[in-house]
Design an enzyme around this catalytic site. Structure first.
Site, short mmCIF file in Angstrom:
data_model
loop_
_atom_site.label_atom_id
_atom_site.label_comp_id
_atom_site.label_asym_id
_atom_site.label_seq_id
_atom_site.Cartn_x
_atom_site.Cartn_y
_atom_site.Cartn_z
N CYS A 19 0.81 -1.22 0.00
CA CYS A 19 0.00 0.00 0.00
C CYS A 19 0.85 1.27 0.00
CB CYS A 19 -0.95 -0.01 1.19
SG CYS A 19 -2.27 -1.24 1.04
N ASP A 48 -16.00 11.39 0.59
CA ASP A 48 -15.24 11.17 1.82
C ASP A 48 -14.15 10.12 1.66
OD1 ASP A 48 -16.63 13.07 3.26
OD2 ASP A 48 -18.14 11.64 3.95
N ASP A 68 -9.04 -3.78 -4.48
CA ASP A 68 -7.74 -3.38 -3.93
C ASP A 68 -6.66 -4.31 -4.47
OD1 ASP A 68 -5.61 -2.48 -2.18
OD2 ASP A 68 -7.18 -1.76 -0.84
N ASP A 91 -11.49 -3.95 3.53
CA ASP A 91 -12.34 -2.84 3.16
C ASP A 91 -13.82 -3.13 3.42
OD1 ASP A 91 -10.20 -1.34 2.34
OD2 ASP A 91 -10.43 -1.78 0.21
N GLY A 139 -11.74 -14.01 -12.32
CA GLY A 139 -11.12 -12.71 -12.20
C GLY A 139 -10.60 -12.22 -13.54
N HIS A 140 -9.55 -11.41 -13.49
CA HIS A 140 -9.00 -10.81 -14.70
C HIS A 140 -7.49 -10.69 -14.55
CE1 HIS A 140 -9.01 -8.50 -18.39
NE2 HIS A 140 -8.28 -7.56 -17.81
N SER A 141 -6.76 -10.94 -15.64
CA SER A 141 -5.30 -10.85 -15.62
C SER A 141 -4.80 -10.12 -16.85
CB SER A 141 -4.68 -12.26 -15.57
OG SER A 141 -5.02 -12.98 -16.74
N ASP A 224 -10.18 1.38 8.06
CA ASP A 224 -8.98 0.56 8.26
C ASP A 224 -7.74 1.40 7.96
OD1 ASP A 224 -9.21 0.58 5.49
OD2 ASP A 224 -8.88 -1.56 5.25
#
Length: 330
Positions: A19, A48, A68, A91, A139-141, A224
């Site tokens: 991060c 926000d 994320d 999250d 998912g995606h790659s 978080d």
């Protein structure tokens, strides 16, 4: 695992790590200003910068959505996958939600790193998601010069029992569920190869119990602590809630070796950018530079910061009526 897979140091294939690679918060806010939000059904999300979006749907429920991903924060592929998954799931917990399903997000340098190493990353993500009761459905790659991994997570929540950035009120204590120092320890790991097992254990720990404990106690305000550091995320919370947040520096817990890492110069660029962003809004009293850097340290998969008390989490400060500064560190 081939010899190449065993020998590869994943952190050396990325310009940053975890991060700490986030776009600086002030710069990011300028870029996205006016481009998010819209519609009465979107009850969390938008200006926000909450941890996840929450959309009210029929039947008295709400959908939670987040994404994320980041570059390698550790060299072990399986651990990186576990950390990235825990970070993305956080999250959902941070807004009071329960994860239902996730999709992999993978960028991989096909010509530089073997596919079997990518499989280890995905396996780590799958195992942590399974602990959360959250199946991964594809998912995606993409072929990417830098390895990147994370999750897009869909969850569900009670729209009348949420954790929000803007629900802080004067008189509430502040609790933090994980120790600080992940950013500087990860920076040391990237530079030296030294492994910090206790940091990996902290980053792979889910925030599920903390989120549930907050809801059970009627707490309504939380976030978080990740790439913007404790002070960055606390500044966003206090600003959205119209209060001042007071931090008791002596009450904070730090991971073993964190202070030594700062003294030895292992400070991520993201940590310094975080400190520069919050400093104009913070009264630091007599807090030394080393302590300021740790307070702004760019965490990866850090703990929940809760406006209230929950079991096992130290109270690190309180919210008070808005004063001259949005943050006060004493």
């Amino acid at each position: 695992m081939t010899r190449l897979a065993r020998a590869a140091r994943l952190t050396q294939y990325a310009h940053g790590g975890g991060c700490a690679c986030k776009i600086p918060p002030g710069e990011l806010e300028r870029v996205v200003a006016g481009l998010t939000g819209g519609g009465e059904s979107l009850i969390v999300g938008g200006e926000d910068g909450d941890d996840a979006a929450v959309l009210r749907i029929a039947g008295g429920r709400a959908v939670v959505s987040t994404a994320d991903f980041f570059t390698p924060v550790v060299d072990d592929a399986y651990d990186w996958g576990r950390i990235a998954a825990a970070n993305a799931l956080s999250d959902v917990y941070a807004v009071g939600g329960e994860p239902l399903m996730a999709l992999n997000l993978l960028g991989w340098p096909r010509d530089a790193l073997p596919a079997e190493l990518a499989r280890e990353v995905l396996r780590g993500g799958r195992d942590v998601a399974a602990l959360a009761g959250c199946p991964i459905a594809g998912g995606h790659s993409i072929d990417d010069p830098e390895p990147k991994y994370g999750l897009a997570v869909t969850g569900i929540a009670d729209p009348d029992r949420l954790l929000r950035l803007d629900a802080g009120r004067p008189g509430l204590p502040l609790s933090l569920t994980k120790p600080l120092g992940l950013g500087v320890l990860n920076a040391r790991h990237k530079a030296t190869g030294e492994v910090f097992a206790h940091a990996v254990e902290t980053m792979t720990a889910l925030n599920a119990e903390a989120g549930l404990a907050a809801l059970e106690r009627g707490i309504t305000c939380a976030t978080d602590v990740t790439g913007f550091g404790l002070l960055g995320h606390l500044y966003k919370l206090a600003r959205a809630s119209g209060v001042t947040a007071v931090v008791d520096a002596k009450a904070l817990a730090y991971l073993d070796g964190a202070r030594a890492a700062v003294r030895d110069g292992f400070v991520p660029g993201g940590t310094r950018r975080n400190l520069a962003w919050v400093s104009p809004h913070t009264a630091f009293r007599r807090i030394a530079e080393e302590e300021r850097l740790l307070l702004a340290d760019a965490q990866t998969s850090g703990g929940l910061l809760v406006a209230g008390e929950i079991p096992g989490a130290p109270v690190i400060g309180e919210l008070v009526a808005r004063g001259r500064h949005t943050l006060v560190v004493r």
